[in-house]
Design a protein around this motif. Sequence first.
Motif, mmCIF file in Angstrom:
data_model
loop_
_atom_site.group_PDB
_atom_site.id
_atom_site.type_symbol
_atom_site.label_atom_id
_atom_site.label_comp_id
_atom_site.label_asym_id
_atom_site.label_seq_id
_atom_site.Cartn_x
_atom_site.Cartn_y
_atom_site.Cartn_z
ATOM 1 N N SER A 51 0.811 -1.218 0.000
ATOM 2 C CA SER A 51 0.000 0.000 0.000
ATOM 3 C C SER A 51 0.843 1.266 0.000
ATOM 4 O O SER A 51 1.909 1.318 0.607
ATOM 5 C CB SER A 51 -0.921 0.006 1.228
ATOM 6 N N ASP A 52 0.293 2.295 -0.672
ATOM 7 C CA ASP A 52 0.898 3.630 -0.678
ATOM 8 C C ASP A 52 0.205 4.573 0.290
ATOM 9 O O ASP A 52 0.739 5.634 0.628
ATOM 10 C CB ASP A 52 0.791 4.253 -2.082
ATOM 11 N N ALA A 53 -0.996 4.219 0.725
ATOM 12 C CA ALA A 53 -1.788 5.081 1.603
ATOM 13 C C ALA A 53 -2.830 4.215 2.306
ATOM 14 O O ALA A 53 -3.155 3.111 1.839
ATOM 15 C CB ALA A 53 -2.469 6.184 0.790
ATOM 16 N N PHE A 54 -3.363 4.735 3.425
ATOM 17 C CA PHE A 54 -4.300 3.970 4.244
ATOM 18 C C PHE A 54 -5.549 4.796 4.524
ATOM 19 O O PHE A 54 -5.464 5.960 4.914
ATOM 20 C CB PHE A 54 -3.644 3.576 5.576
ATOM 21 N N LEU A 55 -6.704 4.159 4.339
ATOM 22 C CA LEU A 55 -7.993 4.789 4.600
ATOM 23 C C LEU A 55 -8.756 3.921 5.593
ATOM 24 O O LEU A 55 -8.962 2.725 5.346
ATOM 25 C CB LEU A 55 -8.794 4.942 3.304
ATOM 26 N N VAL A 56 -9.168 4.519 6.701
ATOM 27 C CA VAL A 56 -9.874 3.782 7.754
ATOM 28 C C VAL A 56 -11.334 4.200 7.749
ATOM 29 O O VAL A 56 -11.658 5.381 7.905
ATOM 30 C CB VAL A 56 -9.248 4.076 9.136
ATOM 31 N N LEU A 57 -12.227 3.222 7.580
ATOM 32 C CA LEU A 57 -13.667 3.443 7.637
ATOM 33 C C LEU A 57 -14.188 2.989 8.999
ATOM 34 O O LEU A 57 -13.462 2.340 9.755
ATOM 35 C CB LEU A 57 -14.371 2.659 6.529
ATOM 36 N N PRO A 58 -15.435 3.288 9.334
ATOM 37 C CA PRO A 58 -15.987 2.760 10.574
ATOM 38 C C PRO A 58 -15.856 1.242 10.632
ATOM 39 O O PRO A 58 -16.053 0.547 9.630
ATOM 40 C CB PRO A 58 -17.461 3.200 10.506
ATOM 41 N N GLY A 59 -15.518 0.737 11.803
ATOM 42 C CA GLY A 59 -15.338 -0.705 11.966
ATOM 43 C C GLY A 59 -15.256 -1.077 13.438
ATOM 44 O O GLY A 59 -15.522 -0.244 14.311
ATOM 45 N N GLY A 60 -14.866 -2.317 13.685
ATOM 46 C CA GLY A 60 -14.808 -2.836 15.045
ATOM 47 C C GLY A 60 -13.390 -2.881 15.586
ATOM 48 O O GLY A 60 -12.510 -2.123 15.168
ATOM 49 N N ILE A 61 -13.145 -3.812 16.503
ATOM 50 C CA ILE A 61 -11.845 -3.848 17.168
ATOM 51 C C ILE A 61 -10.722 -4.266 16.220
ATOM 52 O O ILE A 61 -9.576 -3.858 16.395
ATOM 53 C CB ILE A 61 -11.856 -4.738 18.430
ATOM 54 N N GLY A 62 -11.045 -5.065 15.195
ATOM 55 C CA GLY A 62 -10.024 -5.413 14.210
ATOM 56 C C GLY A 62 -9.585 -4.190 13.424
ATOM 57 O O GLY A 62 -8.392 -3.991 13.158
ATOM 58 N N THR A 63 -10.547 -3.346 13.070
ATOM 59 C CA THR A 63 -10.235 -2.101 12.367
ATOM 60 C C THR A 63 -9.415 -1.178 13.265
ATOM 61 O O THR A 63 -8.465 -0.532 12.812
ATOM 62 C CB THR A 63 -11.532 -1.407 11.911
ATOM 63 N N LEU A 64 -9.768 -1.126 14.554
ATOM 64 C CA LEU A 64 -8.997 -0.307 15.495
ATOM 65 C C LEU A 64 -7.558 -0.793 15.603
ATOM 66 O O LEU A 64 -6.622 0.010 15.652
ATOM 67 C CB LEU A 64 -9.649 -0.329 16.879
ATOM 68 N N GLU A 65 -7.387 -2.113 15.642
ATOM 69 C CA GLU A 65 -6.028 -2.659 15.723
ATOM 70 C C GLU A 65 -5.208 -2.210 14.509
ATOM 71 O O GLU A 65 -4.059 -1.774 14.640
ATOM 72 C CB GLU A 65 -6.068 -4.187 15.786
ATOM 73 N N GLU A 66 -5.801 -2.316 13.332
ATOM 74 C CA GLU A 66 -5.096 -1.912 12.109
ATOM 75 C C GLU A 66 -4.788 -0.420 12.125
ATOM 76 O O GLU A 66 -3.681 0.012 11.766
ATOM 77 C CB GLU A 66 -5.948 -2.295 10.892
ATOM 78 N N LEU A 67 -5.776 0.383 12.552
ATOM 79 C CA LEU A 67 -5.575 1.821 12.648
ATOM 80 C C LEU A 67 -4.405 2.151 13.561
ATOM 81 O O LEU A 67 -3.507 2.912 13.188
ATOM 82 C CB LEU A 67 -6.848 2.491 13.177
ATOM 83 N N ILE A 121 -0.816 1.234 12.145
ATOM 84 C CA ILE A 121 -0.334 2.143 11.101
ATOM 85 C C ILE A 121 -0.089 3.542 11.666
ATOM 86 O O ILE A 121 0.888 4.219 11.308
ATOM 87 C CB ILE A 121 -1.347 2.192 9.928
ATOM 88 N N TRP A 122 -0.971 4.000 12.549
ATOM 89 C CA TRP A 122 -0.833 5.321 13.161
ATOM 90 C C TRP A 122 0.453 5.394 13.993
ATOM 91 O O TRP A 122 1.240 6.343 13.879
ATOM 92 C CB TRP A 122 -2.060 5.598 14.025
ATOM 93 N N THR A 123 0.691 4.378 14.820
ATOM 94 C CA THR A 123 1.901 4.348 15.644
ATOM 95 C C THR A 123 3.151 4.343 14.780
ATOM 96 O O THR A 123 4.116 5.078 15.047
ATOM 97 C CB THR A 123 1.884 3.109 16.557
ATOM 98 N N ALA A 124 3.145 3.531 13.736
ATOM 99 C CA ALA A 124 4.308 3.468 12.843
ATOM 100 C C ALA A 124 4.570 4.811 12.175
ATOM 101 O O ALA A 124 5.723 5.220 11.992
ATOM 102 C CB ALA A 124 4.100 2.380 11.791
ATOM 103 N N ARG A 125 3.503 5.533 11.839
ATOM 104 C CA ARG A 125 3.665 6.857 11.217
ATOM 105 C C ARG A 125 4.240 7.861 12.215
ATOM 106 O O ARG A 125 5.139 8.635 11.898
ATOM 107 C CB ARG A 125 2.299 7.329 10.701
ATOM 108 N N VAL A 126 3.728 7.842 13.449
ATOM 109 C CA VAL A 126 4.226 8.746 14.488
ATOM 110 C C VAL A 126 5.710 8.490 14.763
ATOM 111 O O VAL A 126 6.482 9.424 14.966
ATOM 112 C CB VAL A 126 3.390 8.596 15.784
ATOM 113 N N LEU A 127 6.100 7.221 14.738
ATOM 114 C CA LEU A 127 7.490 6.857 15.023
ATOM 115 C C LEU A 127 8.413 7.046 13.823
ATOM 116 O O LEU A 127 9.621 6.838 13.935
ATOM 117 C CB LEU A 127 7.563 5.403 15.502
ATOM 118 N N GLY A 128 7.844 7.404 12.670
ATOM 119 C CA GLY A 128 8.659 7.631 11.487
ATOM 120 C C GLY A 128 9.033 6.377 10.729
ATOM 121 O O GLY A 128 9.937 6.399 9.898
ATOM 122 N N PHE A 129 8.324 5.267 10.974
ATOM 123 C CA PHE A 129 8.614 4.026 10.258
ATOM 124 C C PHE A 129 8.083 4.048 8.829
ATOM 125 O O PHE A 129 8.468 3.237 8.007
ATOM 126 C CB PHE A 129 8.049 2.817 11.000
#
Length: 196
Positions: A99-115, A118-126
């Motif tokens: 993937s080149d980009a990530f789009l998060v739609l409404p979802g459950g705990i699996g969607t939250l885990e994925e969010l 990716i969010w943590t990796a972006r904050v950390l500069g990965f």
Amino acid sequence: MGLAICVFCASNQRIDPKYLNLAAEVGTEIGRRGHTLVSGGGRVSCMGAVARAAREAGARTVGVLPRALTGIEVADEDADELIVTADMRERKGVMDARSDAFLVLPGGIGTLEELFEIWTARVLGFHAKPLVLLDPWGLYEPLRELVAGMSEQGFTRPHVFDAISWTTAVPEAFDRLERPVPRIPPSSAEMLESAP
């Protein structure tokens, strides 16, 4: 050349139809803008809706599904490319790499885990890939308030919200996905560690 956009969304079938309609609108927009869809590889619920709409709009679709979920989530056999992984960890790694980009739609705990991964990796500069959350009906507002509170208490890096775009409409979400992401400044602790 279009982007490979990874969409994280619900695979649960007991949800309000408005979420299925949103997923279909996202899939149509992926095709209309000439992008490729990377998804969790299921053909039910929002995951299936976004993939079907993307293909109908001319997009290429790549599904990534763990072997153990091929029955539960019902594999999207119509995907242009269906990758079956050994487990969830491998699934997320493949989705990230493809993937080149990530789009998060409404979802459950699996969607939250994925969010959060990716969010943590972006904050950390990965990675420096756009991360956009599309939330037309405010499902994630309590989450935003929670993270804002954590930030105020010093539990997150100062620029945690610079790593994600919060949107409420499909065109706005895609405009953000297609925009170069801002550089996230290092935290004050990192600057101290790197100081001569």
